[in-house]
Design an enzyme around this catalytic site. Structure first.
Site, PDB file in Angstrom:
ATOM      1  N   ASP A 107       1.366   7.233   0.267  1.00  0.00           N
ATOM      2  CA  ASP A 107       0.200   8.023  -0.161  1.00  0.00           C
ATOM      3  C   ASP A 107       0.059   7.762  -1.657  1.00  0.00           C
ATOM      4  O   ASP A 107       0.933   8.152  -2.445  1.00  0.00           O
ATOM      5  CB  ASP A 107       0.454   9.512   0.127  1.00  0.00           C
ATOM      6  CG  ASP A 107      -0.692  10.392  -0.360  1.00  0.00           C
ATOM      7  OD1 ASP A 107      -1.516   9.920  -1.176  1.00  0.00           O
ATOM      8  OD2 ASP A 107      -0.744  11.563   0.056  1.00  0.00           O
ATOM      9  N   SER A 165     -16.402   0.957  -7.949  1.00  0.00           N
ATOM     10  CA  SER A 165     -17.576   0.962  -7.066  1.00  0.00           C
ATOM     11  C   SER A 165     -18.826   0.795  -7.918  1.00  0.00           C
ATOM     12  O   SER A 165     -18.859   1.251  -9.073  1.00  0.00           O
ATOM     13  CB  SER A 165     -17.671   2.294  -6.314  1.00  0.00           C
ATOM     14  OG  SER A 165     -18.931   2.400  -5.672  1.00  0.00           O
ATOM     15  N   TYR A 177     -17.397  11.512  -5.830  1.00  0.00           N
ATOM     16  CA  TYR A 177     -16.868  10.164  -5.543  1.00  0.00           C
ATOM     17  C   TYR A 177     -17.264   9.190  -6.642  1.00  0.00           C
ATOM     18  O   TYR A 177     -16.423   8.457  -7.176  1.00  0.00           O
ATOM     19  CB  TYR A 177     -17.379   9.667  -4.189  1.00  0.00           C
ATOM     20  CG  TYR A 177     -17.044   8.204  -3.949  1.00  0.00           C
ATOM     21  CD1 TYR A 177     -15.759   7.823  -3.578  1.00  0.00           C
ATOM     22  CD2 TYR A 177     -18.013   7.213  -4.124  1.00  0.00           C
ATOM     23  CE1 TYR A 177     -15.444   6.480  -3.389  1.00  0.00           C
ATOM     24  CE2 TYR A 177     -17.700   5.874  -3.933  1.00  0.00           C
ATOM     25  CZ  TYR A 177     -16.421   5.513  -3.565  1.00  0.00           C
ATOM     26  OH  TYR A 177     -16.106   4.189  -3.398  1.00  0.00           O
ATOM     27  N   LYS A 193     -14.984   7.007  -9.450  1.00  0.00           N
ATOM     28  CA  LYS A 193     -14.997   5.561  -9.679  1.00  0.00           C
ATOM     29  C   LYS A 193     -15.403   5.247 -11.120  1.00  0.00           C
ATOM     30  O   LYS A 193     -14.977   4.233 -11.688  1.00  0.00           O
ATOM     31  CB  LYS A 193     -15.921   4.878  -8.674  1.00  0.00           C
ATOM     32  CG  LYS A 193     -15.404   4.978  -7.228  1.00  0.00           C
ATOM     33  CD  LYS A 193     -14.013   4.351  -7.073  1.00  0.00           C
ATOM     34  CE  LYS A 193     -13.549   4.275  -5.626  1.00  0.00           C
ATOM     35  NZ  LYS A 193     -12.282   3.566  -5.452  1.00  0.00           N
TER      36      LYS A 193
HETATM   37  N1  NAD Z   1     -16.954   0.384   1.826  1.00  0.00           N
HETATM   38  C1  NAD Z   1     -17.727   0.700   0.803  1.00  0.00           C
HETATM   39  O1  NAD Z   1     -18.944   0.919   0.947  1.00  0.00           O
HETATM   40  C2  NAD Z   1     -17.148   0.737  -0.587  1.00  0.00           C
HETATM   41  C3  NAD Z   1     -18.008   0.499  -1.679  1.00  0.00           C
HETATM   42  C4  NAD Z   1     -17.478   0.541  -2.977  1.00  0.00           C
HETATM   43  C5  NAD Z   1     -16.144   0.799  -3.157  1.00  0.00           C
HETATM   44  N2  NAD Z   1     -15.327   1.048  -2.098  1.00  0.00           N
HETATM   45  C6  NAD Z   1     -13.908   1.295  -2.360  1.00  0.00           C
HETATM   46  O2  NAD Z   1     -13.180   0.233  -1.788  1.00  0.00           O
HETATM   47  C7  NAD Z   1     -11.847   0.679  -1.504  1.00  0.00           C
HETATM   48  C8  NAD Z   1     -11.485   0.256  -0.097  1.00  0.00           C
HETATM   49  O3  NAD Z   1     -12.373   0.897   0.803  1.00  0.00           O
HETATM   50  P1  NAD Z   1     -12.812   0.234   2.193  1.00  0.00           P
HETATM   51  O4  NAD Z   1     -14.281   0.111   2.171  1.00  0.00           O
HETATM   52  O5  NAD Z   1     -11.991  -0.946   2.463  1.00  0.00           O
HETATM   53  O6  NAD Z   1     -12.480   1.451   3.177  1.00  0.00           O
HETATM   54  P2  NAD Z   1     -11.382   1.570   4.360  1.00  0.00           P
HETATM   55  O7  NAD Z   1     -11.445   2.998   4.770  1.00  0.00           O
HETATM   56  O8  NAD Z   1     -11.591   0.507   5.358  1.00  0.00           O
HETATM   57  O9  NAD Z   1     -10.017   1.257   3.598  1.00  0.00           O
HETATM   58  C9  NAD Z   1      -9.396   2.170   2.723  1.00  0.00           C
HETATM   59  C10 NAD Z   1      -7.924   2.204   3.049  1.00  0.00           C
HETATM   60  O10 NAD Z   1      -7.291   3.096   2.110  1.00  0.00           O
HETATM   61  C11 NAD Z   1      -6.358   3.867   2.843  1.00  0.00           C
HETATM   62  N3  NAD Z   1      -6.102   5.127   2.137  1.00  0.00           N
HETATM   63  C12 NAD Z   1      -6.922   6.190   2.026  1.00  0.00           C
HETATM   64  N4  NAD Z   1      -6.306   7.166   1.343  1.00  0.00           N
HETATM   65  C13 NAD Z   1      -5.070   6.707   1.017  1.00  0.00           C
HETATM   66  C14 NAD Z   1      -3.979   7.250   0.332  1.00  0.00           C
HETATM   67  N5  NAD Z   1      -3.990   8.501  -0.161  1.00  0.00           N
HETATM   68  N6  NAD Z   1      -2.874   6.497   0.164  1.00  0.00           N
HETATM   69  C15 NAD Z   1      -2.815   5.235   0.677  1.00  0.00           C
HETATM   70  N7  NAD Z   1      -3.818   4.677   1.359  1.00  0.00           N
HETATM   71  C16 NAD Z   1      -4.941   5.401   1.526  1.00  0.00           C
HETATM   72  C17 NAD Z   1      -6.995   4.076   4.209  1.00  0.00           C
HETATM   73  O11 NAD Z   1      -6.036   4.426   5.196  1.00  0.00           O
HETATM   74  C18 NAD Z   1      -7.650   2.736   4.458  1.00  0.00           C
HETATM   75  O12 NAD Z   1      -6.802   1.854   5.164  1.00  0.00           O
HETATM   76  C19 NAD Z   1     -11.841   2.163  -1.751  1.00  0.00           C
HETATM   77  O13 NAD Z   1     -11.286   2.424  -3.034  1.00  0.00           O
HETATM   78  C20 NAD Z   1     -13.316   2.542  -1.753  1.00  0.00           C
HETATM   79  O14 NAD Z   1     -13.571   3.685  -2.527  1.00  0.00           O
HETATM   80  C21 NAD Z   1     -15.806   0.999  -0.807  1.00  0.00           C
END
Ligand code: NAD
Length: 268
Positions: free
Chosen positions: A76, A156, A169, A173
Site C-alpha cells: 500500500d 495527470s 483528484y 496530481k
Molecule cells: N486512466 C486515466 O484516465 C488516468 C489519467 C491520468 C492519470 N492517471 C494516473 O495513472 C496512474 C495509473 O492509473 P491507471 O489508469 O493505470 O489505473 P489502474 O486502476 O488500472 O491502475 C492503478 C493501479 O494502482 C493500484 N493502487 C491503487 N491504490 C494503491 C495503493 N494504495 N497502493 C498500491 N497500489 C495501489 C491499483 O490496484 C491498480 O493496479 C494513477 O496514478 C492515475 O491517477 C490515470
C-alpha cells in the site's frame, strides 16, 4: 553510416535498461503494467508493486513467462513500512535500484468538491501524494547507493487542465507536479533526475473510480474523445513509452519535466 554501425545502434536502443533495476508501483494493471512490461522488454529487472496481490502476481507471472526478470510485492503506497520493505526486497533480489516509477493512484467518485466526504479527500492525498514523498524517503537512499538514478511520477493532465467534479483528484496530481519539480532541484546535484508524465484519460480500471464502479462504456468514451484534439483516449503503451523515454539516457538532460501525454488536451 555503415551497416555495422546501424546494427550496433539498433542493438543498444533495444536494451536501454540492460543492467538496470526498476521499481514500478501500481503495476498490477493499466499504465503500471505497461510500464513494467516496457522497461523489462528493454532489459531492466523490474519489481512490480501493487495493493492488489492477486492481479499483481498474475501480471508478474505473465511477464516472467515472457522472459522478464521480475518480482512482485504487495504494497500500500500510502504506508511507509510497505515502501521500505519493497525497496529492501528489490535490493535483496536485484542488488540495488536505478529507476523508481511512482505510478500507483486512483480517483474518488466524481462529485462537487464541497460534497466530497472528508475521508475521501484525505485518502486521495495519502495514496496519490504522500506516496511520492514516501517513495523519496525509502527510494532516494537506494538510488544514491548506485551513484544516481531516475524517478518518474505519474501525475495527470488534470493537474494543469482540470475537469469539474474531480477537483480533489486533480489537486492531488497538481501536488505531484510540484513535488516532481521541487525534488528535481534537490536531487540534481546528486545525479538523480526527477520527471513526471501527465496522461489524459485512458480506459483502464481507474475509470471505475469517478463513476462509482462502472466501466467507461461507449458513450463515456465518445464524450471524452471529443475533448482531446487527436481524437482518442490515451493507451497504456503511450504512457509506458513516455515513462521509458524519461527514465532512459535519451532524456539525460531532462529533469523537472512534466510531460503531457494527452493528445493535445492541454491546448485543445
Ligand atoms: N486512466 C486515466 O484516465 C488516468 C489519467 C491520468 C492519470 N492517471 C494516473 O495513472 C496512474 C495509473 O492509473 P491507471 O489508469 O493505470 O489505473 P489502474 O486502476 O488500472 O491502475 C492503478 C493501479 O494502482 C493500484 N493502487 C491503487 N491504490 C494503491 C495503493 N494504495 N497502493 C498500491 N497500489 C495501489 C491499483 O490496484 C491498480 O493496479 C494513477 O496514478 C492515475 O491517477 C490515470
Amino acid at each position: 553510416m555503415d551497416d555495422a554501425k546501424i546494427g550496433a545502434n539498433l542493438a543498444s536502443s533495444e536494451a536501454r535498461f540492460a543492467g538496470k533495476v526498476a521499481v514500478v508501483t501500481g503495476a498490477a494493471g493499466g499504465f503500471g503494467r505497461a510500464i513494467a512490461r516496457r522497461l523489462a522488454g528493454e532489459g531492466a529487472a523490474v519489481a512490480l508493486a501493487d495493493i492488489d496481490s492477486a492481479k499483481g502476481k498474475r501480471t508478474t507471472a505473465q511477464l516472467a513467462k515472457r522472459g522478464a526478470t521480475a518480482l512482485f510485492k504487495t504494497v500500500d503506497v500510502s504506508r511507509g513500512d510497505d515502501l521500505r520493505r519493497l525497496m529492501e526486497r528489490t535490493c535483496g533480489a536485484f542488488g540495488g535500484i536505478d529507476i523508481l516509477v511512482n505510478n500507483a493512484g486512483y480517483c474518488h467518485r466524481a462529485k462537487p468538491l464541497w460534497e466530497l466526504p472528508e475521508a475521501d479527500y484525505d485518502r486521495i492525498f495519502e495514496v496519490n501524494v504522500k506516496s511520492v514523498y514516501l517513495g523519496a524517503v525509502h527510494g532516494v537512499p537506494r538510488l544514491l547507493e548506485r551513484g544516481g538514478g531516475v524517478i518518474v511520477n505519474t501525475a495527470s493532465i488534470g493537474a494543469v487542465r482540470p475537469r469539474p467534479r474531480l477537483t480533489a483528484y486533480n489537486a492531488s496530481k497538481g501536488a505531484v507536479v510540484t513535488l516532481t519539480r521541487g525534488l528535481a532541484t534537490e536531487l540534481a546535484p546528486h545525479g538523480i533526475r526527477v520527471n513526471a508524465v501527465n496522461p489524459v484519460a485512458a480506459d483502464t480500471d481507474f475509470m471505475k473510480g469517478p463513476s462509482g464502479g462502472r466501466p467507461l462504456g461507449e458513450k463515456g468514451r465518445e464524450i471524452l474523445e471529443a475533448t482531446i484534439p487527436l481524437g482518442r483516449l490515451a493507451e497504456p503503451d503511450d504512457v509506458a513509452a513516455a515513462v521509458a523515454y524519461l527514465a532512459s539516457d535519451d532524456a539525460s538532460f531532462l529533469t523537472g519535466v512534466c510531460l503531457d501525454v494527452d493528445g493535445g488536451r492541454s491546448i485543445g
